[in-house]
Design a protein around this motif. Sequence first.
Motif, mmCIF file in Angstrom:
data_model
loop_
_atom_site.group_PDB
_atom_site.id
_atom_site.type_symbol
_atom_site.label_atom_id
_atom_site.label_comp_id
_atom_site.label_asym_id
_atom_site.label_seq_id
_atom_site.Cartn_x
_atom_site.Cartn_y
_atom_site.Cartn_z
ATOM 1 N N PHE A 173 2.394 -12.319 -2.712
ATOM 2 C CA PHE A 173 1.426 -11.353 -2.900
ATOM 3 C C PHE A 173 1.924 -10.073 -3.184
ATOM 4 C CE2 PHE A 173 -1.159 -8.228 -0.688
ATOM 5 C CZ PHE A 173 -2.654 -8.542 -1.195
ATOM 6 N N PHE A 174 2.930 -9.700 -2.333
ATOM 7 C CA PHE A 174 3.610 -8.208 -2.581
ATOM 8 C C PHE A 174 4.004 -7.939 -4.061
ATOM 9 C CE2 PHE A 174 7.202 -5.480 -2.450
ATOM 10 C CZ PHE A 174 6.748 -4.290 -1.966
ATOM 11 N N ILE A 175 4.471 -9.100 -4.666
ATOM 12 C CA ILE A 175 5.084 -8.911 -6.011
ATOM 13 C C ILE A 175 3.843 -8.757 -6.937
ATOM 14 C CG2 ILE A 175 6.159 -10.189 -7.823
ATOM 15 C CD1 ILE A 175 7.970 -11.500 -5.746
ATOM 16 N N ALA A 176 2.829 -9.540 -6.685
ATOM 17 C CA ALA A 176 1.602 -9.565 -7.504
ATOM 18 C C ALA A 176 0.893 -8.091 -7.246
ATOM 19 C CB ALA A 176 0.477 -10.715 -7.035
ATOM 20 N N GLU A 177 0.628 -7.611 -6.191
ATOM 21 C CA GLU A 177 0.349 -6.205 -6.063
ATOM 22 C C GLU A 177 0.938 -5.188 -6.852
ATOM 23 O OE1 GLU A 177 -2.551 -5.278 -4.318
ATOM 24 O OE2 GLU A 177 -2.975 -7.342 -4.751
#
Length: 68
Positions: free
Chosen positions: A2-6
């Motif tokens: 999720f952190f990467i996608a954000e």
Amino acid sequence: MFFIAENLKRGQNIGVLEKSFDPARIAQFIVSSVEGTLTLMKVKQDIRIYEENTELLLQTLKVLTQKG
């Protein structure tokens, strides 16, 4: 993931990354590539696998910053 996608989405919003890519799918690709590389490196006991695959992943991700 999720952190990467954000962070990929932030890059799209400020115009650094190509907007046609789906951040969630790219994040999944990054995580899968890294995890697969680490597993293969351990099985083969060869650091060159990590070095070569990391370089290839970075080259592949550069496509995200290229404008159409």
